[in-house]
Design an enzyme around this catalytic site. Sequence first.
Site, PDB file in Angstrom:
ATOM      1  N   TRP A   1       0.816  -1.227   0.000  1.00  0.00           N
ATOM      2  CA  TRP A   1       0.000   0.000   0.000  1.00  0.00           C
ATOM      3  C   TRP A   1       0.847   1.274   0.000  1.00  0.00           C
ATOM      4  O   TRP A   1       0.330   2.356  -0.164  1.00  0.00           O
ATOM      5  CB  TRP A   1      -0.908   0.029   1.224  1.00  0.00           C
ATOM      6  CG  TRP A   1      -2.060  -0.923   1.189  1.00  0.00           C
ATOM      7  CD1 TRP A   1      -2.400  -1.797   0.189  1.00  0.00           C
ATOM      8  CD2 TRP A   1      -3.045  -1.081   2.214  1.00  0.00           C
ATOM      9  NE1 TRP A   1      -3.534  -2.483   0.544  1.00  0.00           N
ATOM     10  CE2 TRP A   1      -3.952  -2.071   1.771  1.00  0.00           C
ATOM     11  CE3 TRP A   1      -3.259  -0.496   3.468  1.00  0.00           C
ATOM     12  CZ2 TRP A   1      -5.043  -2.478   2.544  1.00  0.00           C
ATOM     13  CZ3 TRP A   1      -4.337  -0.895   4.238  1.00  0.00           C
ATOM     14  CH2 TRP A   1      -5.212  -1.872   3.771  1.00  0.00           C
TER      15      TRP A   1
ATOM     16  N   GLY B   1       5.008   2.074 -10.842  1.00  0.00           N
ATOM     17  CA  GLY B   1       4.105   3.219 -10.828  1.00  0.00           C
ATOM     18  C   GLY B   1       4.016   3.962 -12.149  1.00  0.00           C
ATOM     19  O   GLY B   1       3.488   5.075 -12.203  1.00  0.00           O
TER      20      GLY B   1
ATOM     21  N   SER C   1       3.878  -2.128 -12.059  1.00  0.00           N
ATOM     22  CA  SER C   1       2.668  -1.944 -12.878  1.00  0.00           C
ATOM     23  C   SER C   1       1.917  -3.250 -13.150  1.00  0.00           C
ATOM     24  O   SER C   1       1.419  -3.473 -14.256  1.00  0.00           O
ATOM     25  CB  SER C   1       3.019  -1.221 -14.191  1.00  0.00           C
ATOM     26  OG  SER C   1       3.513   0.073 -13.906  1.00  0.00           O
TER      27      SER C   1
HETATM   28  P1  PGA Z   1       3.232  -0.463  -8.836  1.00  0.00           P
HETATM   29  O1  PGA Z   1       4.282  -0.575  -7.635  1.00  0.00           O
HETATM   30  O2  PGA Z   1       2.467  -1.759  -8.874  1.00  0.00           O
HETATM   31  O3  PGA Z   1       2.363   0.717  -8.480  1.00  0.00           O
HETATM   32  O4  PGA Z   1       4.013  -0.248 -10.081  1.00  0.00           O
HETATM   33  C1  PGA Z   1       4.989  -1.772  -7.398  1.00  0.00           C
HETATM   34  C2  PGA Z   1       5.867  -1.629  -6.206  1.00  0.00           C
HETATM   35  O5  PGA Z   1       6.353  -0.519  -5.952  1.00  0.00           O
HETATM   36  O6  PGA Z   1       6.104  -2.609  -5.479  1.00  0.00           O
END
Ligand code: PGA
Length: 253
Positions: free
Chosen positions: A10, A175, A215
């Site tokens: 989270w 991200g 992602s």
């Molecule tokens: P994300 O983050 O799924 O939002 O790309 C993955 C992570 O930082 O573990």
Amino acid sequence: MRQPLFVGNWKMHHTILETKAYFENFLRLLLKHDFSDRTISIAPPFTSLFYAHSLIKETPIKLSAQNAHFAEKGAFTGEISPFMLKELGVEYVILGHSERRHLFGEGDELIQKRVEGVYKAGLIPILCVGETLNERNEEKTFERVETQIKRALAGLQNPDPEKIVIAYEPVWAIGTGINATPSQAEDVHVFIRKLLEDLYDKERAKKIRILYGGSVTPENVSELMKEPNIDGVLVGGASLDPEKFFKICSINI
Ligand code: PGA
């Protein structure tokens, strides 16, 4: 042989009230099914761990933390010890996450100590490694990942392979909405597996779970998980929504 592991990270999201609402939804969806063939875990912020534990302790969901110090206690302002986390029912600890490395300056030496401290306290470290976009473009992915893993695991001589987890998280995929393709990820996972064989032995290397992160969504998780060396996923953004994370955790495996 390696039980798939789905971890929701989270990050700095969800207050205690939001944690309550999240688990009401998530548990309503999850508890209708038998997921004894996989492990599902959530890493809320430290402030929600105590409450989250009270909500999930009678369920198969495992609790993870997002970081931990290496010492049992001491003058380390702002840090949390692995023993404190254990007391809260935590079983897994994410370490060396790219945000810790790049935004908070955590280097390999500190990460090595954290991995060792967490492992020795009886918690399972989820060691994150991964290259930046520049490193990938310069074809330094394997070199980078090798250095990070060798340094981080330097304190663990003959670890129980079921008590350590590696997460390959390319920095450029975190991200950004751009996930590594299944074959890009698998190439690195194969490399990591081989590296673990060299560091330990074939039997151990076979049992260590290697997750992919960056992602991951309900749309791409199945293809990623079809790869033989992708043993689970570490999910950031898509784990914030209980329905999306449920979709990810409930794929056919
Ligand atoms: P994300 O983050 O799924 O939002 O790309 C993955 C992570 O930082 O573990």
